[in-house]
Motif scaffolding. Structure first.
Motif, PDB file in Angstrom:
ATOM      1  N   THR A  74      82.944   3.045  69.712  1.00  0.00           N
ATOM      2  CA  THR A  74      84.100   3.786  69.216  1.00  0.00           C
ATOM      3  C   THR A  74      83.688   5.170  68.732  1.00  0.00           C
ATOM      4  O   THR A  74      84.356   6.169  69.037  1.00  0.00           O
ATOM      5  CB  THR A  74      84.780   3.008  68.078  1.00  0.00           C
ATOM      6  OG1 THR A  74      85.139   1.719  68.551  1.00  0.00           O
ATOM      7  CG2 THR A  74      86.014   3.734  67.578  1.00  0.00           C
ATOM      8  N   LEU A  75      82.600   5.231  68.003  1.00  0.00           N
ATOM      9  CA  LEU A  75      82.115   6.524  67.505  1.00  0.00           C
ATOM     10  C   LEU A  75      81.751   7.457  68.651  1.00  0.00           C
ATOM     11  O   LEU A  75      82.098   8.644  68.627  1.00  0.00           O
ATOM     12  CB  LEU A  75      80.913   6.305  66.584  1.00  0.00           C
ATOM     13  CG  LEU A  75      80.326   7.564  65.944  1.00  0.00           C
ATOM     14  CD1 LEU A  75      81.364   8.228  65.047  1.00  0.00           C
ATOM     15  CD2 LEU A  75      79.079   7.231  65.168  1.00  0.00           C
ATOM     16  N   MET A  76      81.075   6.929  69.660  1.00  0.00           N
ATOM     17  CA  MET A  76      80.698   7.760  70.800  1.00  0.00           C
ATOM     18  C   MET A  76      81.925   8.254  71.561  1.00  0.00           C
ATOM     19  O   MET A  76      81.967   9.401  72.006  1.00  0.00           O
ATOM     20  CB  MET A  76      79.774   6.983  71.751  1.00  0.00           C
ATOM     21  CG  MET A  76      78.381   6.784  71.202  1.00  0.00           C
ATOM     22  SD  MET A  76      77.563   8.332  70.751  1.00  0.00           S
ATOM     23  CE  MET A  76      77.412   9.108  72.334  1.00  0.00           C
ATOM     24  N   MET A  77      82.925   7.400  71.711  1.00  0.00           N
ATOM     25  CA  MET A  77      84.149   7.812  72.398  1.00  0.00           C
ATOM     26  C   MET A  77      84.855   8.923  71.612  1.00  0.00           C
ATOM     27  O   MET A  77      85.371   9.872  72.190  1.00  0.00           O
ATOM     28  CB  MET A  77      85.081   6.625  72.588  1.00  0.00           C
ATOM     29  CG  MET A  77      84.566   5.604  73.576  1.00  0.00           C
ATOM     30  SD  MET A  77      84.373   6.266  75.226  1.00  0.00           S
ATOM     31  CE  MET A  77      86.065   6.457  75.692  1.00  0.00           C
ATOM     32  N   LEU A  78      84.889   8.795  70.294  1.00  0.00           N
ATOM     33  CA  LEU A  78      85.521   9.825  69.476  1.00  0.00           C
ATOM     34  C   LEU A  78      84.759  11.141  69.537  1.00  0.00           C
ATOM     35  O   LEU A  78      85.352  12.220  69.542  1.00  0.00           O
ATOM     36  CB  LEU A  78      85.634   9.353  68.029  1.00  0.00           C
ATOM     37  CG  LEU A  78      86.685   8.278  67.762  1.00  0.00           C
ATOM     38  CD1 LEU A  78      86.574   7.781  66.327  1.00  0.00           C
ATOM     39  CD2 LEU A  78      88.073   8.814  68.023  1.00  0.00           C
ATOM     40  N   LEU A  79      83.453  11.062  69.583  1.00  0.00           N
ATOM     41  CA  LEU A  79      82.650  12.281  69.631  1.00  0.00           C
ATOM     42  C   LEU A  79      82.696  12.940  71.004  1.00  0.00           C
ATOM     43  O   LEU A  79      82.611  14.168  71.109  1.00  0.00           O
ATOM     44  CB  LEU A  79      81.197  11.972  69.253  1.00  0.00           C
ATOM     45  CG  LEU A  79      80.966  11.593  67.794  1.00  0.00           C
ATOM     46  CD1 LEU A  79      79.511  11.171  67.591  1.00  0.00           C
ATOM     47  CD2 LEU A  79      81.333  12.735  66.871  1.00  0.00           C
ATOM     48  N   MET A  80      82.840  12.154  72.053  1.00  0.00           N
ATOM     49  CA  MET A  80      82.826  12.705  73.406  1.00  0.00           C
ATOM     50  C   MET A  80      84.170  13.308  73.807  1.00  0.00           C
ATOM     51  O   MET A  80      84.218  14.163  74.685  1.00  0.00           O
ATOM     52  CB  MET A  80      82.423  11.623  74.416  1.00  0.00           C
ATOM     53  CG  MET A  80      81.021  11.072  74.191  1.00  0.00           C
ATOM     54  SD  MET A  80      79.760  12.327  74.300  1.00  0.00           S
ATOM     55  CE  MET A  80      79.626  12.494  76.040  1.00  0.00           C
ATOM     56  N   THR A  81      85.243  12.866  73.206  1.00  0.00           N
ATOM     57  CA  THR A  81      86.535  13.432  73.549  1.00  0.00           C
ATOM     58  C   THR A  81      86.671  14.780  72.863  1.00  0.00           C
ATOM     59  O   THR A  81      86.174  15.004  71.772  1.00  0.00           O
ATOM     60  CB  THR A  81      87.688  12.515  73.107  1.00  0.00           C
ATOM     61  OG1 THR A  81      87.600  12.287  71.703  1.00  0.00           O
ATOM     62  CG2 THR A  81      87.650  11.195  73.842  1.00  0.00           C
ATOM     63  N   SER A  82      87.392  15.654  73.507  1.00  0.00           N
ATOM     64  CA  SER A  82      87.534  16.996  72.966  1.00  0.00           C
ATOM     65  C   SER A  82      89.014  17.372  72.916  1.00  0.00           C
ATOM     66  O   SER A  82      89.546  17.919  73.883  1.00  0.00           O
ATOM     67  CB  SER A  82      86.749  17.991  73.814  1.00  0.00           C
ATOM     68  OG  SER A  82      86.882  19.265  73.274  1.00  0.00           O
ATOM     69  N   PRO A  83      89.682  17.090  71.809  1.00  0.00           N
ATOM     70  CA  PRO A  83      91.092  17.437  71.730  1.00  0.00           C
ATOM     71  C   PRO A  83      91.328  18.941  71.724  1.00  0.00           C
ATOM     72  O   PRO A  83      92.427  19.386  71.993  1.00  0.00           O
ATOM     73  CB  PRO A  83      91.556  16.802  70.423  1.00  0.00           C
ATOM     74  CG  PRO A  83      90.327  16.596  69.632  1.00  0.00           C
ATOM     75  CD  PRO A  83      89.213  16.423  70.607  1.00  0.00           C
ATOM     76  N   ALA A  84      90.306  19.736  71.452  1.00  0.00           N
ATOM     77  CA  ALA A  84      90.483  21.182  71.452  1.00  0.00           C
ATOM     78  C   ALA A  84      90.812  21.691  72.851  1.00  0.00           C
ATOM     79  O   ALA A  84      91.437  22.735  73.005  1.00  0.00           O
ATOM     80  CB  ALA A  84      89.223  21.865  70.929  1.00  0.00           C
ATOM     81  N   LEU A  85      90.402  20.956  73.882  1.00  0.00           N
ATOM     82  CA  LEU A  85      90.698  21.378  75.250  1.00  0.00           C
ATOM     83  C   LEU A  85      92.173  21.211  75.573  1.00  0.00           C
ATOM     84  O   LEU A  85      92.658  21.787  76.541  1.00  0.00           O
ATOM     85  CB  LEU A  85      89.844  20.590  76.245  1.00  0.00           C
ATOM     86  CG  LEU A  85      88.341  20.871  76.192  1.00  0.00           C
ATOM     87  CD1 LEU A  85      87.615  19.958  77.166  1.00  0.00           C
ATOM     88  CD2 LEU A  85      88.055  22.319  76.495  1.00  0.00           C
ATOM     89  N   ALA A  86      92.883  20.429  74.800  1.00  0.00           N
ATOM     90  CA  ALA A  86      94.302  20.219  75.060  1.00  0.00           C
ATOM     91  C   ALA A  86      95.113  21.474  74.743  1.00  0.00           C
ATOM     92  O   ALA A  86      96.222  21.627  75.238  1.00  0.00           O
ATOM     93  CB  ALA A  86      94.819  19.046  74.234  1.00  0.00           C
TER      94      ALA A  86
END
Length: 79
Positions: A17-29
């Motif tokens: 879960t932590l890795m998924m949260l760190l790998m996603t980049s909501p700033a790109l949205a």
């Protein structure tokens, strides 16, 4: 032994879960893509109708069709 497995499963789940949260980049949205043309937003009534009322109505229609078109003549066993 069960406690060790539970701790291991919890650690793996938390790590994933932590890795998924760190790998996603909501700033790109925020960055718009070429050809991106979003429409107008939905009102509260439209949103509730689309995501609440429509699935309930579809469920009721399907359940009604199943009950009406049921051809079994066997009585259901009662306990």
């Amino acid at each position: 032994m069960d406690k060790k497995n539970a701790l291991r499963a919890g650690a793996v789940t938390a790590g994933t879960t932590l890795m998924m949260l760190l790998m996603t980049s909501p700033a790109l949205a925020v960055t718009r893509d070429d050809g991106d043309d979003p429409g107008q937003g939905l009102s509260i009534a439209q949103t509730l109708g689309l995501y609440v009322a429509t699935p309930i109505v579809l469920f009721l229609i399907i359940a009604g069709l199943v009950m009406v078109l049921d051809k079994s003549d066997k009585p259901q066993p009662t306990n």
